[in-house]
Write an enzyme that holds these catalytic residues in place. Structure first.
Site, PDB file in Angstrom:
ATOM      1  N   ASP A  25      -1.491  -5.057 -28.639  1.00  0.00           N
ATOM      2  CA  ASP A  25      -2.837  -4.528 -28.771  1.00  0.00           C
ATOM      3  C   ASP A  25      -2.704  -3.021 -28.999  1.00  0.00           C
ATOM      4  O   ASP A  25      -1.643  -2.443 -28.739  1.00  0.00           O
ATOM      5  CB  ASP A  25      -3.614  -4.845 -27.485  1.00  0.00           C
ATOM      6  CG  ASP A  25      -4.914  -4.094 -27.376  1.00  0.00           C
ATOM      7  OD1 ASP A  25      -5.701  -4.131 -28.337  1.00  0.00           O
ATOM      8  OD2 ASP A  25      -5.142  -3.449 -26.330  1.00  0.00           O
ATOM      9  N   ASP A  27      -5.705  -0.255 -28.493  1.00  0.00           N
ATOM     10  CA  ASP A  27      -6.452   0.561 -27.534  1.00  0.00           C
ATOM     11  C   ASP A  27      -6.065   0.241 -26.098  1.00  0.00           C
ATOM     12  O   ASP A  27      -6.094  -0.921 -25.671  1.00  0.00           O
ATOM     13  CB  ASP A  27      -7.958   0.340 -27.706  1.00  0.00           C
ATOM     14  CG  ASP A  27      -8.498   1.020 -28.954  1.00  0.00           C
ATOM     15  OD1 ASP A  27      -7.773   1.835 -29.542  1.00  0.00           O
ATOM     16  OD2 ASP A  27      -9.647   0.727 -29.328  1.00  0.00           O
ATOM     17  N   ARG A 139     -17.115  -4.802 -40.647  1.00  0.00           N
ATOM     18  CA  ARG A 139     -15.703  -4.797 -40.999  1.00  0.00           C
ATOM     19  C   ARG A 139     -15.397  -6.035 -41.834  1.00  0.00           C
ATOM     20  O   ARG A 139     -16.228  -6.918 -41.981  1.00  0.00           O
ATOM     21  CB  ARG A 139     -14.834  -4.753 -39.742  1.00  0.00           C
ATOM     22  CG  ARG A 139     -15.082  -3.513 -38.893  1.00  0.00           C
ATOM     23  CD  ARG A 139     -14.303  -3.558 -37.586  1.00  0.00           C
ATOM     24  NE  ARG A 139     -14.561  -2.376 -36.769  1.00  0.00           N
ATOM     25  CZ  ARG A 139     -14.154  -2.251 -35.507  1.00  0.00           C
ATOM     26  NH1 ARG A 139     -13.459  -3.230 -34.928  1.00  0.00           N
ATOM     27  NH2 ARG A 139     -14.437  -1.153 -34.826  1.00  0.00           N
ATOM     28  N   ARG A 157     -17.750   8.491 -24.222  1.00  0.00           N
ATOM     29  CA  ARG A 157     -17.171   7.150 -24.130  1.00  0.00           C
ATOM     30  C   ARG A 157     -16.704   6.850 -22.708  1.00  0.00           C
ATOM     31  O   ARG A 157     -16.943   5.762 -22.179  1.00  0.00           O
ATOM     32  CB  ARG A 157     -15.983   7.028 -25.095  1.00  0.00           C
ATOM     33  CG  ARG A 157     -16.355   6.917 -26.553  1.00  0.00           C
ATOM     34  CD  ARG A 157     -15.165   7.167 -27.472  1.00  0.00           C
ATOM     35  NE  ARG A 157     -15.521   6.931 -28.871  1.00  0.00           N
ATOM     36  CZ  ARG A 157     -15.229   5.852 -29.551  1.00  0.00           C
ATOM     37  NH1 ARG A 157     -14.527   4.874 -28.992  1.00  0.00           N
ATOM     38  NH2 ARG A 157     -15.595   5.704 -30.810  1.00  0.00           N
ATOM     39  N   ASP A 197     -16.913  -7.146 -30.241  1.00  0.00           N
ATOM     40  CA  ASP A 197     -16.768  -7.697 -31.583  1.00  0.00           C
ATOM     41  C   ASP A 197     -17.501  -9.023 -31.694  1.00  0.00           C
ATOM     42  O   ASP A 197     -17.584  -9.793 -30.738  1.00  0.00           O
ATOM     43  CB  ASP A 197     -15.292  -7.922 -31.910  1.00  0.00           C
ATOM     44  CG  ASP A 197     -14.492  -6.628 -31.920  1.00  0.00           C
ATOM     45  OD1 ASP A 197     -15.055  -5.588 -32.321  1.00  0.00           O
ATOM     46  OD2 ASP A 197     -13.309  -6.660 -31.520  1.00  0.00           O
TER      47      ASP A 197
END
Length: 270
Positions: A25, A27, A139, A157, A197
């Site tokens: 992964d 992030d 996307r 964030r 997502d």
């Protein structure tokens, strides 16, 4: 053999650790979201690549992964054997693109417009401390939804992530989407600090494994019988869960890039 700097990189079939690939992964595994990876992490990955095939699989598009893992002079597609952007819907092998799919082609324009309309209305009605911009990002293989907006600063964030953990903003948003669109075969996956997502069922990170499995059929390809995966969102509902729990992979859960670094050094004697 490929050459990186002064080092000679063995072909995939000649890596010392045979029939093995290590996937990551991005992030909170290789680097902090939207922040370039530390030089020591990139150096460790380079050392690992001389022992075994490596790749990343992330939900973001390739441009964002270039910002995090590449440099202005070095394309990220040259630093990994396999680059799986958008869960592998955009894929590269040894710097060359593989076949890809599109979310809009699968869902259709009419349903997509209904989905976008609902998402934007929901965001407009949300009462959260801060909103910025880019609440929905289209996307190739998914849409990414951010209640605060992807234009939020790093500090914003971090603060939103704390707020979201307490108030379950993303979880409630996903519940509303499931209720509104129960029959169109969508999956919702929380990832990173500020977003989630939306993609077709089966288009999670396990999607990239079809490319790995197809390696055995390519000239000079390898039958990867051991597939390691390192990720931080490995809990059920997290965007690393499906690939972490998949029977085809050996899953490794990490807390952050520093933990990933330590686990890699110990596991592969780096």
């Amino acid at each position: 053999m490929a050459t990186i700097g002064a080092a000679v990189l063995p072909p995939l079939a000649e890596r010392p650790i045979k029939n093995t690939v290590v996937l990551f992964d991005v992030d909170n595994t290789l680097t902090v979201p939207r922040v370039p990876a530390k030089p020591e992490m990139l150096q460790l990955l380079s050392a690992l690549r001389h022992k075994v095939a490596i790749g990343f699989v992330g939900g973001s598009d390739l441009a964002k992964q270039q910002e995090q893992l590449g440099t202005p002079q070095i394309p990220v597609t040259t630093l990994f054997d396999f680059c799986f952007s958008e869960n592998g819907l955009t894929a590269y092998r040894l710097g060359s693109p593989l076949s890809s799919q599109t979310f809009i082609g699968w869902l259709g324009e009419t349903k997509y417009k209904e989905l976008v309309k609902f998402i934007l209305h929901y965001v407009a009605d949300l009462d959260i401390p801060v909103k910025r911009g880019t609440f929905l990002e289209f996307r190739n293989g998914m849409v990414n939804v951010s209640p605060i907006g992807r234009n939020a600063s790093v500090a914003e964030r971090n603060e939103y992530q704390r707020y979201d953990l307490e108030n379950k903003v993303r979880e409630k948003f996903i519940e509303a989407l499931r209720k509104e669109f129960p029959d169109i075969g969508l999956t919702y996956s929380i990832g990173g600090q500020i977003s989630f997502d939306v993609f077709p069922q089966g288009w999670n990170k396990t999607y990239c494994l079809q490319h790995i499995e197809n390696e055995r059929n390519l000239p000079g390809g390898v039958d990867y019988t051991t597939i390691h995966f390192f990720g931080d969102k490995t809990f059920e509902g997290g965007n690393d869960y499906e690939i972490y729990a998949d029977k085809r992979t050996v899953g490794h859960s990490v807390e952050n890039p520093e933990d990933c670094y330590k686990q890699l050094k110990a596991l592969f004697d780096l």
